[in-house]
Design an enzyme around this catalytic site. Structure first.
Site, short mmCIF file in Angstrom:
data_model
loop_
_atom_site.label_atom_id
_atom_site.label_comp_id
_atom_site.label_asym_id
_atom_site.label_seq_id
_atom_site.Cartn_x
_atom_site.Cartn_y
_atom_site.Cartn_z
CB CYS A 198 -0.90 -0.04 1.23
SG CYS A 198 -1.53 1.54 1.78
CD GLU A 199 -0.43 5.24 -3.91
OE1 GLU A 199 -1.29 6.12 -4.03
OE2 GLU A 199 0.28 4.83 -4.85
CG HIS A 200 -2.54 5.48 1.09
ND1 HIS A 200 -3.76 4.93 0.75
CD2 HIS A 200 -2.27 6.41 0.14
CE1 HIS A 200 -4.21 5.51 -0.34
NE2 HIS A 200 -3.33 6.41 -0.73
CG HIS A 201 -0.96 3.06 5.97
ND1 HIS A 201 -2.13 2.90 5.26
CD2 HIS A 201 -1.19 4.07 6.86
CE1 HIS A 201 -3.03 3.76 5.69
NE2 HIS A 201 -2.50 4.49 6.65
CD GLN A 237 -7.59 -4.82 -4.61
OE1 GLN A 237 -7.40 -4.87 -3.39
NE2 GLN A 237 -8.54 -5.52 -5.20
CG HIS A 244 -5.84 -3.68 1.04
ND1 HIS A 244 -5.27 -2.69 0.26
CD2 HIS A 244 -6.62 -4.41 0.19
CE1 HIS A 244 -5.69 -2.82 -0.99
NE2 HIS A 244 -6.52 -3.85 -1.05
CB CYS A 278 -3.12 -0.43 5.47
SG CYS A 278 -4.22 -0.54 4.04
#
Length: 215
Positions: A101-104, A142, A170, A172
């Site tokens: 995940c590019e956020h976490h 995704q 996910h 996250c």
């Protein structure tokens, strides 16, 4: 390695990846960043168990994010035309993958299903799995992963129709935030015959559903 980075920059437009390449820090800078994160977490990077962690983590990231330095086009360049006139659907289902995940920067674990109607020839079945793997080994959502796989295959094979389904859990969501384990997210991409004909979508989804039951 620098040559691979330059090669990736040259391939971004052809591989359906529109992100701008950035300067890549040195291995030493990456390891120093890991030491900082260990200290920020509250531990001592110089204790025995963590002493070699920065080196190991840099090496692990090099493996996990290898997709930035690989060329999808090389995987899809060879088309086999001697298929005995075969024109029906080709489906490779249950392709396992991991992404982040590019956020976490936490893992995304799942399976992809890819089907297409050939136009003039077919590609090696393992190549479709390689396309999924290359795009998965990058930081993303995704939704972006699904769109990237769809666009790359569409651009290189130009099939009469293409269907892509990605289902994943996910971390996250499982490890932080709402902390709900076992939730599955499903995304799809359709082109050509699959996009225009609901019956083709239904056929694809029915065949994929058989994979769900088999697990």
């Amino acid at each position: 390695m620098d040559a691979l980075v330059d090669k990736h920059a040259a391939q971004t437009e052809r591989d359906g990846d529109r992100r701008t390449p950035v300067h890549r820090p040195s291995r030493e800078e990456a390891e120093a960043a890991v030491r900082t994160l260990i200290e920020w977490a509250g531990d001592d990077p110089d204790r025995e168990g963590l002493l070699d962690t920065p080196r190991r983590m840099a090496k692990a990231w090099q493996e996990m994010f290898a997709g930035y330095h690989q060329d999808v086009g090389e995987e899809l360049d060879t088309i086999f035309e001697e298929v005995g006139g075969y024109q029906d659907m080709v489906l490779v289902r249950d392709i396992p993958f991991f992404s982040h995940c590019e956020h976490h920067v936490l893992p995304i674990l799942g399976h992809a299903h890819v089907a297409y109607y050939p136009r003039g020839g077919v590609v090696g079945l393992s190549k479709l799995a390689r396309v999924v793997d290359i795009h998965a080994r990058r930081l993303q959502t995704q939704e972006h992963l699904t769109a990237s796989i769809t666009q790359a295959i569409e651009e290189h094979l130009k099939p009469r129709g293409l269907a892509v389904m990605v289902e994943a859990e996910h971390m996250c969501m499982a490890m932080r935030g709402i902390q709900k384990q076992g939730l599955s997210t499903v995304t799809t991409g359709f082109t050509g015959m699959f996009k225009d004909d609901p019956q083709e979508q239904l056929r694809f989804l029915t065949l994929v559903r058989q994979a769900f039951k088999a697990r």
